[in-house]
Enzyme design. Structure first.
Site, PDB file in Angstrom:
ATOM      1  N   GLY A  93       4.494 -46.157  24.143  1.00 15.43           N
ATOM      2  CA  GLY A  93       3.058 -46.182  23.848  1.00 15.43           C
ATOM      3  C   GLY A  93       2.464 -47.566  23.928  1.00 15.43           C
ATOM      4  O   GLY A  93       1.299 -47.773  23.592  1.00 15.43           O
ATOM      5  N   LYS A  94       3.269 -48.540  24.361  1.00 22.81           N
ATOM      6  CA  LYS A  94       2.765 -49.922  24.406  1.00 22.81           C
ATOM      7  C   LYS A  94       1.828 -50.127  25.597  1.00 22.81           C
ATOM      8  O   LYS A  94       0.964 -51.002  25.573  1.00 22.81           O
ATOM      9  CB  LYS A  94       3.944 -50.901  24.480  1.00 22.81           C
ATOM     10  CG  LYS A  94       4.816 -50.879  23.237  1.00 22.81           C
ATOM     11  CD  LYS A  94       6.054 -51.745  23.380  1.00 22.81           C
ATOM     12  CE  LYS A  94       6.895 -51.703  22.109  1.00 22.81           C
ATOM     13  NZ  LYS A  94       8.145 -52.468  22.250  1.00 22.81           N
ATOM     14  N   VAL A  95       2.051 -49.370  26.636  1.00 26.01           N
ATOM     15  CA  VAL A  95       1.143 -49.340  27.786  1.00 26.01           C
ATOM     16  C   VAL A  95       0.741 -47.876  27.974  1.00 26.01           C
ATOM     17  O   VAL A  95       1.587 -46.982  27.891  1.00 26.01           O
ATOM     18  CB  VAL A  95       1.827 -49.895  29.058  1.00 26.01           C
ATOM     19  CG1 VAL A  95       0.997 -49.617  30.295  1.00 26.01           C
ATOM     20  CG2 VAL A  95       2.093 -51.396  28.920  1.00 26.01           C
TER      21      VAL A  95
END
Lengths: 341, 69
Positions: A290-292
């Protein structure tokens, strides 16, 4: 997909006609769309989109020997032109910047030099770049005095790595310095692994002094709410990563902590994903955290950042033109800066 | 330490030395900690001398410079 769907876009062959600007070459690479050339052209497109997106905050993550190899002025110029909004760096890159600020130098050398002989001459090697130990020693001596001054001013209170970088930038006067440019332009620099560099050993020297009343305290945890707040407030976030490591993960983690994920990502690395290390992790893998965002514009450029990053910047600056003005989201309400021609 | 001849004891081959202006002057971290002037001549020496664990050319080149070679 049907068979014909796979065969829609023929590769356009690269043509080099006489004089070619950097951006014209990138457009040729885009026409090819293949291998490293295609990735590099796509990286230019994504960085351009980040800059044209009025609601996007652009993070630059720096690791590796960016300054010794000659990218110091490039990064300082990006700060002054408002083409980056936040920097997350290794301690070493800021140490290298400070060395040059205090009249030290990095020298062209050779990776084949006799390292035992270099040791005897007190010369350090960064692949094929040399630096004299005395340039580090002069840095140690002068920064230890700055540490004492900062600690006295703060009267024992701990500061974040962001405040530490700001305090150094305030005291280093060279306009080509990354730290100085960031101080003058109010661009935050975060150094999450600040002790993992000469900064840590300068602290040892500073703290070793007898009768030292105030010892500088840098608390990297204090950076976390600040960088998360930046990501949180910004409607969209983009990152350009040189290398990877702690700086890349600090940016990505801030995005997820702000419950957002990056909207744009360009990563330049030569690391591989199979080891499970972060620097080589693919952006698809980063999506799984979920970081990108899954729908983000993203590309990984596999190559030497000293070659790739200046090409990306040169191409995008050419596209933007000298009239392009950008007011970073973080600086809304403050006057925009016109880039010098 | 005791086996090293006294005339070979220089700041430039002491474990607390780092070059400041190679080869003539060195920075002494021990003196810095003691709030004494940390920049001293490579060919000087004090009572706190302790040997380096790897040789360097500081003393050799400082001696050469002193003799004008």
């Amino acid at each position: 997909m049907k068979r014909k769907d796979y065969l829609q876009n023929p590769v356009k062959h690269i043509k080099i006609n006489g004089t070619l600007t950097v951006d014209q070459l990138m457009r040729q690479f885009q026409g090819s769309g293949s291998f490293g050339a295609g990735r590099l052209a796509r990286a230019c497109n994504i960085y351009e989109k980040m800059l044209r997106d009025k609601d996007c905050t652009v993070f630059l993550a720096l690791s590796g020997a960016v300054v010794p190899a000659g990218m110091r002025a490039l990064v300082a110029d990006l700060i002054r032109a408002r083409l980056v909004d936040v920097i997350v760096s290794t301690g070493a890159s800021m140490v290298h910047d400070a060395i040059e600020t205090l009249n030290g130098h990095h020298y062209k050398g050779s990776w084949m030099a006799d390292d035992r002989e270099l040791y005897r001459y007190h010369i350090f090697r960064i692949y094929d770049v040399f630096v004299a130990e005395e340039d580090y020693v002069k840095l140690d001596y002068q920064l230890a005095e700055m540490y004492r001054e900062i600690a006295t001013e703060r009267n024992g209170e701990s500061i974040s790595s962001n405040e530490f970088a700001w305090e150094l930038g305030k005291r280093l006067k060279d306009p080509n310095s990354i730290l100085r440019a960031a101080y003058e332009e109010n661009v935050p620099i975060f150094i999450p692994a600040v002790r993992d560099s000469e900064f840590g050993y300068i602290h040892l020297l500073h703290a070793s002094q007898e009768k030292q009343k105030n010892i500088l305290k840098v608390d990297a945890f204090k950076d976390v709410p600040r960088i998360c707040e930046i990501c949180g407030k910004s409607p969209r976030n983009g990152m350009v990563v040189i290398g990877g490591g702690v700086p890349r993960n600090t940016v990505q983690s801030a995005a997820i902590a702000a419950k957002k994920g990056m909207d744009y990502a360009v990563v330049i690395t030569m690391d591989r994903p199979e080891t499970g290390g972060l620097s080589g992790s693919t952006l698809r893998e980063t999506v799984s955290w979920g970081k990108v965002k899954g729908e983000a514009d993203k590309i990984m450029v596999i190559g030497d950042a000293l070659v790739m990053f200046p090409l990306i910047v040169a191409s995008v600056v050419e596209r933007l033109g000298s009239e392009f003005m950008r007011t970073p989201y973080l600086k809304r309400g403050k006057p925009a800066v016109r880039r010098s021609k | 330490m005791g086996s090293v001849e006294k005339e070979k004891r220089f700041c430039g081959n002491c474990s607390s030395h780092n070059p400041y202006e190679y080869p003539a002057r060195i920075f002494c971290s021990k003196r810095y900690a003691q709030n004494k002037e940390p920049i001293v001549d490579t060919l000087w020496c004090c009572g706190d001398w302790s040997p380096v664990n790897q040789d360097c050319h500081c003393v050799r080149d400082a001696l050469k410079k002193k003799s004008g070679a």
